[in-house]
Design a protein around this motif. Sequence first.
Motif, PDB file in Angstrom:
ATOM      1  N   MET A  43      14.874  26.889 -38.943  1.00  0.00           N
ATOM      2  CA  MET A  43      13.528  26.950 -39.511  1.00  0.00           C
ATOM      3  C   MET A  43      12.904  28.355 -39.755  1.00  0.00           C
ATOM      4  O   MET A  43      13.118  28.299 -38.530  1.00  0.00           O
ATOM      5  N   SER A  44      12.056  28.607 -40.675  1.00  0.00           N
ATOM      6  CA  SER A  44      10.970  29.504 -40.255  1.00  0.00           C
ATOM      7  C   SER A  44      10.582  29.472 -38.798  1.00  0.00           C
ATOM      8  O   SER A  44      10.001  28.283 -38.933  1.00  0.00           O
ATOM      9  N   ASP A  45      10.032  30.062 -38.670  1.00  0.00           N
ATOM     10  CA  ASP A  45       9.155  30.444 -37.064  1.00  0.00           C
ATOM     11  C   ASP A  45       6.988  30.446 -37.682  1.00  0.00           C
ATOM     12  O   ASP A  45       6.773  31.553 -38.316  1.00  0.00           O
ATOM     13  N   ILE A  46       6.286  29.391 -38.103  1.00  0.00           N
ATOM     14  CA  ILE A  46       5.307  29.992 -38.356  1.00  0.00           C
ATOM     15  C   ILE A  46       4.373  29.156 -36.825  1.00  0.00           C
ATOM     16  O   ILE A  46       4.287  28.236 -36.357  1.00  0.00           O
ATOM     17  N   ASN A  47       3.784  29.954 -36.791  1.00  0.00           N
ATOM     18  CA  ASN A  47       2.658  29.551 -35.372  1.00  0.00           C
ATOM     19  C   ASN A  47       1.458  28.672 -35.958  1.00  0.00           C
ATOM     20  O   ASN A  47       0.028  29.226 -36.955  1.00  0.00           O
ATOM     21  N   PHE A  48       1.147  27.597 -35.549  1.00  0.00           N
ATOM     22  CA  PHE A  48       0.196  26.965 -36.631  1.00  0.00           C
ATOM     23  C   PHE A  48      -1.277  26.814 -35.416  1.00  0.00           C
ATOM     24  O   PHE A  48      -2.038  26.074 -35.785  1.00  0.00           O
ATOM     25  N   HIS A  49      -0.313  26.934 -34.425  1.00  0.00           N
ATOM     26  CA  HIS A  49      -1.831  27.370 -33.411  1.00  0.00           C
ATOM     27  C   HIS A  49      -2.879  27.943 -33.606  1.00  0.00           C
ATOM     28  O   HIS A  49      -3.155  28.846 -32.866  1.00  0.00           O
ATOM     29  N   GLY A  50      -3.361  28.049 -34.994  1.00  0.00           N
ATOM     30  CA  GLY A  50      -4.447  29.457 -35.199  1.00  0.00           C
ATOM     31  C   GLY A  50      -5.738  28.632 -36.024  1.00  0.00           C
ATOM     32  O   GLY A  50      -5.505  28.323 -36.698  1.00  0.00           O
ATOM     33  N   ILE A  51      -6.174  29.821 -37.427  1.00  0.00           N
ATOM     34  CA  ILE A  51      -6.919  29.752 -38.352  1.00  0.00           C
ATOM     35  C   ILE A  51      -5.254  29.944 -39.182  1.00  0.00           C
ATOM     36  O   ILE A  51      -4.926  31.275 -39.988  1.00  0.00           O
ATOM     37  N   ILE A  52      -5.216  28.973 -40.527  1.00  0.00           N
ATOM     38  CA  ILE A  52      -5.186  29.277 -41.544  1.00  0.00           C
ATOM     39  C   ILE A  52      -4.988  28.994 -42.379  1.00  0.00           C
ATOM     40  O   ILE A  52      -5.694  27.503 -43.474  1.00  0.00           O
ATOM     41  N   PRO A  53      -5.700  29.809 -43.197  1.00  0.00           N
ATOM     42  CA  PRO A  53      -6.545  29.742 -44.479  1.00  0.00           C
ATOM     43  C   PRO A  53      -5.856  28.783 -45.840  1.00  0.00           C
ATOM     44  O   PRO A  53      -5.140  29.563 -46.194  1.00  0.00           O
ATOM     45  N   ALA A  54      -6.491  28.068 -46.558  1.00  0.00           N
ATOM     46  CA  ALA A  54      -5.969  27.936 -48.143  1.00  0.00           C
ATOM     47  C   ALA A  54      -6.945  28.998 -49.312  1.00  0.00           C
ATOM     48  O   ALA A  54      -7.715  28.926 -48.867  1.00  0.00           O
ATOM     49  N   ILE A  55      -6.143  30.036 -49.460  1.00  0.00           N
ATOM     50  CA  ILE A  55      -6.615  30.743 -49.980  1.00  0.00           C
ATOM     51  C   ILE A  55      -6.811  30.372 -51.931  1.00  0.00           C
ATOM     52  O   ILE A  55      -6.457  30.244 -51.802  1.00  0.00           O
ATOM     53  N   ALA A  56      -7.846  31.158 -51.705  1.00  0.00           N
ATOM     54  CA  ALA A  56      -8.315  31.274 -53.324  1.00  0.00           C
ATOM     55  C   ALA A  56      -7.444  32.233 -54.008  1.00  0.00           C
ATOM     56  O   ALA A  56      -7.157  33.384 -53.303  1.00  0.00           O
ATOM     57  N   VAL A  57      -7.923  32.066 -55.364  1.00  0.00           N
ATOM     58  CA  VAL A  57      -6.549  32.736 -56.125  1.00  0.00           C
ATOM     59  C   VAL A  57      -7.964  33.802 -57.302  1.00  0.00           C
ATOM     60  O   VAL A  57      -8.350  32.669 -58.345  1.00  0.00           O
ATOM     61  N   PRO A  58      -7.970  35.438 -56.890  1.00  0.00           N
ATOM     62  CA  PRO A  58      -8.796  35.949 -58.089  1.00  0.00           C
ATOM     63  C   PRO A  58      -7.938  36.121 -59.480  1.00  0.00           C
ATOM     64  O   PRO A  58      -7.326  36.500 -59.755  1.00  0.00           O
ATOM     65  N   CYS A  96       1.963  37.870 -41.505  1.00  0.00           N
ATOM     66  CA  CYS A  96       1.819  37.075 -41.323  1.00  0.00           C
ATOM     67  C   CYS A  96       2.488  36.136 -42.584  1.00  0.00           C
ATOM     68  O   CYS A  96       2.534  36.358 -43.508  1.00  0.00           O
ATOM     69  N   PRO A  97       3.078  34.948 -42.079  1.00  0.00           N
ATOM     70  CA  PRO A  97       4.258  34.239 -42.697  1.00  0.00           C
ATOM     71  C   PRO A  97       2.794  33.303 -44.198  1.00  0.00           C
ATOM     72  O   PRO A  97       2.158  33.194 -43.989  1.00  0.00           O
ATOM     73  N   VAL A  98       3.698  32.416 -45.337  1.00  0.00           N
ATOM     74  CA  VAL A  98       3.074  31.980 -46.387  1.00  0.00           C
ATOM     75  C   VAL A  98       3.426  30.796 -45.899  1.00  0.00           C
ATOM     76  O   VAL A  98       4.690  30.270 -46.511  1.00  0.00           O
ATOM     77  N   ILE A  99       2.448  29.391 -45.987  1.00  0.00           N
ATOM     78  CA  ILE A  99       2.678  28.445 -46.656  1.00  0.00           C
ATOM     79  C   ILE A  99       2.823  28.097 -48.123  1.00  0.00           C
ATOM     80  O   ILE A  99       1.664  28.531 -48.026  1.00  0.00           O
ATOM     81  N   SER A 100       2.724  26.739 -48.848  1.00  0.00           N
ATOM     82  CA  SER A 100       2.354  26.598 -49.991  1.00  0.00           C
ATOM     83  C   SER A 100       2.590  25.332 -50.022  1.00  0.00           C
ATOM     84  O   SER A 100       3.845  24.256 -49.863  1.00  0.00           O
ATOM     85  N   SER A 101       1.836  24.863 -50.866  1.00  0.00           N
ATOM     86  CA  SER A 101       1.677  23.478 -50.752  1.00  0.00           C
ATOM     87  C   SER A 101       2.898  23.191 -52.226  1.00  0.00           C
ATOM     88  O   SER A 101       2.438  24.088 -52.862  1.00  0.00           O
ATOM     89  N   VAL A 102       2.757  21.550 -52.137  1.00  0.00           N
ATOM     90  CA  VAL A 102       3.681  20.946 -52.824  1.00  0.00           C
ATOM     91  C   VAL A 102       2.923  19.795 -53.570  1.00  0.00           C
ATOM     92  O   VAL A 102       2.174  18.775 -53.460  1.00  0.00           O
ATOM     93  N   VAL A 103       2.523  20.100 -54.999  1.00  0.00           N
ATOM     94  CA  VAL A 103       1.463  18.618 -55.503  1.00  0.00           C
ATOM     95  C   VAL A 103       2.268  18.240 -56.756  1.00  0.00           C
ATOM     96  O   VAL A 103       2.679  19.130 -57.670  1.00  0.00           O
ATOM     97  N   CYS A 104       3.159  17.136 -56.712  1.00  0.00           N
ATOM     98  CA  CYS A 104       4.880  17.116 -57.481  1.00  0.00           C
ATOM     99  C   CYS A 104       4.163  15.487 -58.219  1.00  0.00           C
ATOM    100  O   CYS A 104       2.869  15.061 -56.822  1.00  0.00           O
ATOM    101  N   GLU A 105       4.717  14.520 -58.927  1.00  0.00           N
ATOM    102  CA  GLU A 105       4.025  13.016 -58.828  1.00  0.00           C
ATOM    103  C   GLU A 105       5.674  11.883 -58.389  1.00  0.00           C
ATOM    104  O   GLU A 105       5.574  11.734 -58.758  1.00  0.00           O
ATOM    105  N   GLY A 106       6.840  13.490 -58.374  1.00  0.00           N
ATOM    106  CA  GLY A 106       7.995  12.482 -58.430  1.00  0.00           C
ATOM    107  C   GLY A 106       8.765  13.824 -57.508  1.00  0.00           C
ATOM    108  O   GLY A 106       8.588  14.629 -56.719  1.00  0.00           O
ATOM    109  N   ILE A 107      10.177  12.712 -56.830  1.00  0.00           N
ATOM    110  CA  ILE A 107      11.157  12.927 -55.682  1.00  0.00           C
ATOM    111  C   ILE A 107      11.359  14.368 -56.194  1.00  0.00           C
ATOM    112  O   ILE A 107      11.604  15.467 -56.035  1.00  0.00           O
ATOM    113  N   ASN A 108      12.248  14.387 -57.303  1.00  0.00           N
ATOM    114  CA  ASN A 108      13.073  15.411 -58.577  1.00  0.00           C
ATOM    115  C   ASN A 108      12.049  16.725 -58.524  1.00  0.00           C
ATOM    116  O   ASN A 108      12.836  17.983 -58.591  1.00  0.00           O
TER     117      ASN A 108
END
Length: 313
Positions: free
Chosen positions: A1-16, A76-88
């Motif tokens: 698994m990728s190494d992400i340090n969650f013990h800090g500030i993680i901005p949920a970024i705005a998109v221009p 820094c690494p990037v986390i992406s949100s997954v926003v879906c309605e079903g498993i597939n």
Amino acid sequence: MSDINFHGIIPAIAVPFNADYSINEPELRRFSKWLGGQEGVTALMTNGHTGEVFSLTPRERAEVTRITADATRGICPVISSVVCEGINDAVEQAGWAKEAGAAGLDIMPPHHWLRFGFKPEHCLDYFNAIGKASGLPLVVHIYPAWTRGSYSSELLAELARLPYVKAFKMGEREMNKYARDIREIRAADPTKVLMTCHDEYLLSSMVQGIDGALVGFASLIPGLINDLLKAVKAGDLHEAMRVQALINPLKDAVYGAGEPTGEAHGRMKAAMALAGILSDGTVRPPTHAPSATELAAIKAALAQAGILQKAAA
């Protein structure tokens, strides 16, 4: 698994966006690189509510992650949100995010759960499927306690025992449940990381013993939020209260008396433009830009915090 340090500030970024509402790739690259390099920022999260995720198509979400991950390579690494309605659908979009460079995934509840509710096994099946398919560390995105997409404390403990789950984005917005959830998750697996996402009351949520902050507000004021987290972790309540006092006018101007909403995200983008962080604050419909009265309040709050027209290099 990728190494992400969650013990800090993680901005949920705005998109221009450009004037035609297309993604402004050069601006997103510049902004991501600047934000990822700020003190205390350990990762960036794409496709959160702050990023106007519901105005983006699934392919655009993957593109935002690709641009951001490429711009912040070596920073820094990037986390992406997954926003879906079903498993597939979730497995497919998680795969697109991984291909785009995501090192981790934030998993929001499927939104039909908000209408119809769900059983605990539905949630466990959902996380297990995404974890097995992607092999990436997962963040449990906890919705407010008043929604039908809220997870019980017992279910959160079960999620904490899953090997794929590495962190929790704590957004209960009901402090009794927040404290109870923290206890249950810690008891289930004390190695799992707890991050506040209470943009509108940061200090009171941080002092509950959390490890970091995953908040959209950090797109605008990463330095102040980092100062606040450092003060809390050092046990310096006097300093924490001083920093929170600087944040409060901005919090009031952006969020008002309520929780983050689409219009609040529009107000925050306007603040970012006034601070020189973004070139402009264009939002995608149906979100509206702030009114003249709201802009005046935002400008006054930025001036009080000392960040008006502080351009991002």
